[in-house]
Scaffold this motif. Structure first.
Motif, PDB file in Angstrom:
ATOM      1  N   ASP A 209      28.268  54.659  47.107  1.00 47.62           N
ATOM      2  CA  ASP A 209      28.136  53.735  47.891  1.00 47.62           C
ATOM      3  C   ASP A 209      29.213  52.653  47.954  1.00 47.62           C
ATOM      4  OD1 ASP A 209      27.155  51.330  49.202  1.00 47.62           O
ATOM      5  OD2 ASP A 209      25.053  51.504  48.130  1.00 47.62           O
ATOM      6  N   PRO A 210      30.014  52.580  49.154  1.00 47.16           N
ATOM      7  CA  PRO A 210      31.374  51.468  49.041  1.00 47.16           C
ATOM      8  C   PRO A 210      30.841  50.154  48.879  1.00 47.16           C
ATOM      9  CG  PRO A 210      30.477  52.238  51.139  1.00 47.16           C
ATOM     10  CD  PRO A 210      29.541  52.891  50.173  1.00 47.16           C
ATOM     11  N   ASP A 211      29.715  49.705  48.802  1.00 46.67           N
ATOM     12  CA  ASP A 211      29.138  48.385  48.582  1.00 46.67           C
ATOM     13  C   ASP A 211      29.120  48.071  47.218  1.00 46.67           C
ATOM     14  OD1 ASP A 211      29.193  47.820  51.261  1.00 46.67           O
ATOM     15  OD2 ASP A 211      27.134  48.178  51.595  1.00 46.67           O
ATOM     16  N   VAL A 212      29.012  48.914  46.332  1.00 44.71           N
ATOM     17  CA  VAL A 212      28.835  48.807  45.020  1.00 44.71           C
ATOM     18  C   VAL A 212      30.145  48.446  44.464  1.00 44.71           C
ATOM     19  CG1 VAL A 212      28.040  49.756  42.760  1.00 44.71           C
ATOM     20  CG2 VAL A 212      26.909  50.362  44.791  1.00 44.71           C
ATOM     21  N   SER A 213      30.307  47.186  43.707  1.00 46.23           N
ATOM     22  CA  SER A 213      31.481  47.002  43.045  1.00 46.23           C
ATOM     23  C   SER A 213      31.223  46.008  41.832  1.00 46.23           C
ATOM     24  CB  SER A 213      32.331  46.209  44.004  1.00 46.23           C
ATOM     25  OG  SER A 213      31.903  44.865  44.351  1.00 46.23           O
ATOM     26  N   LEU A 214      31.781  46.595  40.718  1.00 50.81           N
ATOM     27  CA  LEU A 214      31.889  45.703  39.501  1.00 50.81           C
ATOM     28  C   LEU A 214      33.101  45.735  39.053  1.00 50.81           C
ATOM     29  CD1 LEU A 214      28.857  47.363  39.436  1.00 50.81           C
ATOM     30  CD2 LEU A 214      28.738  46.456  37.282  1.00 50.81           C
ATOM     31  N   GLU A 215      33.533  44.397  38.630  1.00 56.81           N
ATOM     32  CA  GLU A 215      34.975  44.254  38.528  1.00 56.81           C
ATOM     33  C   GLU A 215      35.156  43.400  37.043  1.00 56.81           C
ATOM     34  OE1 GLU A 215      37.812  43.117  42.121  1.00 56.81           O
ATOM     35  OE2 GLU A 215      35.609  42.742  42.825  1.00 56.81           O
ATOM     36  N   MET A 216      36.039  43.592  36.256  1.00 57.03           N
ATOM     37  CA  MET A 216      36.245  43.017  35.212  1.00 57.03           C
ATOM     38  C   MET A 216      37.596  42.062  35.029  1.00 57.03           C
ATOM     39  SD  MET A 216      35.935  44.374  30.989  1.00 57.03           S
ATOM     40  CE  MET A 216      37.687  45.222  31.014  1.00 57.03           C
TER      41      MET A 216
ATOM     42  N   TYR B 231      29.285  42.789  42.673  1.00 55.94           N
ATOM     43  CA  TYR B 231      29.087  42.599  44.136  1.00 55.94           C
ATOM     44  C   TYR B 231      29.513  41.778  44.943  1.00 55.94           C
ATOM     45  CZ  TYR B 231      25.223  46.147  42.815  1.00 55.94           C
ATOM     46  OH  TYR B 231      24.432  47.133  42.341  1.00 55.94           O
ATOM     47  N   ASP B 232      30.697  41.076  44.235  1.00 54.00           N
ATOM     48  CA  ASP B 232      31.310  39.768  44.716  1.00 54.00           C
ATOM     49  C   ASP B 232      30.036  38.723  44.834  1.00 54.00           C
ATOM     50  OD1 ASP B 232      33.753  38.465  45.372  1.00 54.00           O
ATOM     51  OD2 ASP B 232      33.436  38.783  47.349  1.00 54.00           O
ATOM     52  N   ARG B 233      28.949  38.724  44.212  1.00 59.22           N
ATOM     53  CA  ARG B 233      27.961  37.483  44.300  1.00 59.22           C
ATOM     54  C   ARG B 233      27.554  37.264  43.046  1.00 59.22           C
ATOM     55  NH1 ARG B 233      25.488  42.036  47.560  1.00 59.22           N
ATOM     56  NH2 ARG B 233      25.889  41.289  49.855  1.00 59.22           N
ATOM     57  N   LEU B 234      27.538  38.004  41.825  1.00 56.19           N
ATOM     58  CA  LEU B 234      27.132  37.558  40.336  1.00 56.19           C
ATOM     59  C   LEU B 234      28.116  37.794  39.320  1.00 56.19           C
ATOM     60  CD1 LEU B 234      24.825  36.963  38.495  1.00 56.19           C
ATOM     61  CD2 LEU B 234      24.436  39.436  38.349  1.00 56.19           C
ATOM     62  N   VAL B 235      28.349  36.529  38.740  1.00 58.10           N
ATOM     63  CA  VAL B 235      29.475  36.285  37.854  1.00 58.10           C
ATOM     64  C   VAL B 235      28.540  36.442  36.258  1.00 58.10           C
ATOM     65  CG1 VAL B 235      30.832  34.774  36.395  1.00 58.10           C
ATOM     66  CG2 VAL B 235      31.424  35.304  38.766  1.00 58.10           C
ATOM     67  N   LEU B 236      28.862  37.199  35.401  1.00 59.71           N
ATOM     68  CA  LEU B 236      28.648  36.917  33.914  1.00 59.71           C
ATOM     69  C   LEU B 236      29.809  36.668  33.298  1.00 59.71           C
ATOM     70  CD1 LEU B 236      27.092  40.393  33.589  1.00 59.71           C
ATOM     71  CD2 LEU B 236      25.706  38.475  34.408  1.00 59.71           C
ATOM     72  N   GLU B 237      29.581  35.579  32.418  1.00 62.23           N
ATOM     73  CA  GLU B 237      30.542  34.892  31.340  1.00 62.23           C
ATOM     74  C   GLU B 237      29.776  35.080  30.181  1.00 62.23           C
ATOM     75  OE1 GLU B 237      34.029  33.595  30.484  1.00 62.23           O
ATOM     76  OE2 GLU B 237      33.452  34.015  32.484  1.00 62.23           O
TER      77      GLU B 237
ATOM     78  N   ILE C 287      38.739  33.315  36.845  1.00 69.40           N
ATOM     79  CA  ILE C 287      38.791  34.796  36.352  1.00 69.40           C
ATOM     80  C   ILE C 287      37.588  34.927  35.457  1.00 69.40           C
ATOM     81  CG2 ILE C 287      40.108  36.501  35.046  1.00 69.40           C
ATOM     82  CD1 ILE C 287      42.749  35.053  35.657  1.00 69.40           C
ATOM     83  N   PRO C 288      36.351  35.784  36.117  1.00 67.04           N
ATOM     84  CA  PRO C 288      35.085  35.395  35.229  1.00 67.04           C
ATOM     85  C   PRO C 288      35.319  36.854  34.383  1.00 67.04           C
ATOM     86  CG  PRO C 288      34.763  36.199  37.456  1.00 67.04           C
ATOM     87  CD  PRO C 288      36.264  35.534  37.557  1.00 67.04           C
ATOM     88  N   ASP C 289      34.603  36.969  33.350  1.00 70.15           N
ATOM     89  CA  ASP C 289      34.652  38.311  32.584  1.00 70.15           C
ATOM     90  C   ASP C 289      34.072  39.481  33.555  1.00 70.15           C
ATOM     91  OD1 ASP C 289      35.307  36.938  30.327  1.00 70.15           O
ATOM     92  OD2 ASP C 289      33.316  36.462  29.777  1.00 70.15           O
ATOM     93  N   ILE C 290      32.784  39.075  34.275  1.00 72.72           N
ATOM     94  CA  ILE C 290      32.460  40.352  35.108  1.00 72.72           C
ATOM     95  C   ILE C 290      31.969  39.768  36.265  1.00 72.72           C
ATOM     96  CG2 ILE C 290      30.655  41.982  35.261  1.00 72.72           C
ATOM     97  CD1 ILE C 290      30.710  42.384  32.005  1.00 72.72           C
TER      98      ILE C 290
ATOM     99  N   THR D  95      38.618  40.067  36.993  1.00 75.94           N
ATOM    100  CA  THR D  95      39.547  39.902  38.525  1.00 75.94           C
ATOM    101  C   THR D  95      39.618  38.504  38.799  1.00 75.94           C
ATOM    102  OG1 THR D  95      39.674  40.769  40.523  1.00 75.94           O
ATOM    103  CG2 THR D  95      37.366  40.310  39.759  1.00 75.94           C
ATOM    104  N   GLY D  96      40.788  38.296  39.350  1.00 77.93           N
ATOM    105  CA  GLY D  96      41.021  36.727  39.950  1.00 77.93           C
ATOM    106  C   GLY D  96      40.083  36.377  41.081  1.00 77.93           C
TER     107      GLY D  96
END
Length: 139
Positions: A40-47, A61-67, A55-58, A49-50
């Motif tokens: 699924d190309p819409d699934v994205s998790l980044e650690m 989906y370009d929607r939720l930040v986990l700090e 620069i959040p920890d996680i 990233t600017g």
């Protein structure tokens, strides 16, 4: 989905915040791709990233930040509030606090409410005891 997955995350004891961040990222990346189609190309998790807001920890989906924060010192709490305030300008933001004493978590929640930032979720994890993350724990 992420909310439910956090219930299943049981990290080992790490020396630093980076260890917890990397462990949570690997866990979520694996579990999210298990639940959704792997291609699924819409699934994205980044650690770490600017973004326009830092620069959040996680970032999910370009929607939720986990700090994540492990140290519960006042300076780290204040830094966490500042980071979450900035991230919340563009994303849903959750503060993941690991091994914080209950009184420090209460002070963080009170501070967020006093600053009208009560929409930032505080998600506590207690590594020494039972599972801390529960929908009832957010209040």
């Amino acid at each position: 989905m992420v909310w439910n997955l956090l219930d299943d995350w049981h990290p080992p004891d790490y020396e630093s915040e980076d260890g917890y961040t990397e462990d949570l990222f690997r866990f979520l990346n694996h579990e999210v791709h298990e639940e959704l189609e792997e291609d699924d190309p819409d699934v994205s998790l980044e650690m770490r990233t600017g973004t326009l807001h830092g620069i959040p920890d996680i970032l999910i989906y370009d929607r939720l930040v986990l700090e994540l924060k492990v140290a519960s010192k006042k300076t780290e709490r204040d830094r966490l509030v500042g980071q979450c305030c900035e991230y919340s300008r563009g994303y849903v933001t959750w503060a993941i606090v690991i091994d914080w004493p209950d009184d420090r978590i209460d002070k963080l929640v009170d501070l967020l409410e006093a600053k009208s930032l009560n929409y930032i979720e505080v998600v506590p994890f207690d590594l020494d005891g039972d599972e801390e993350f529960d929908e009832e724990d957010e209040e």
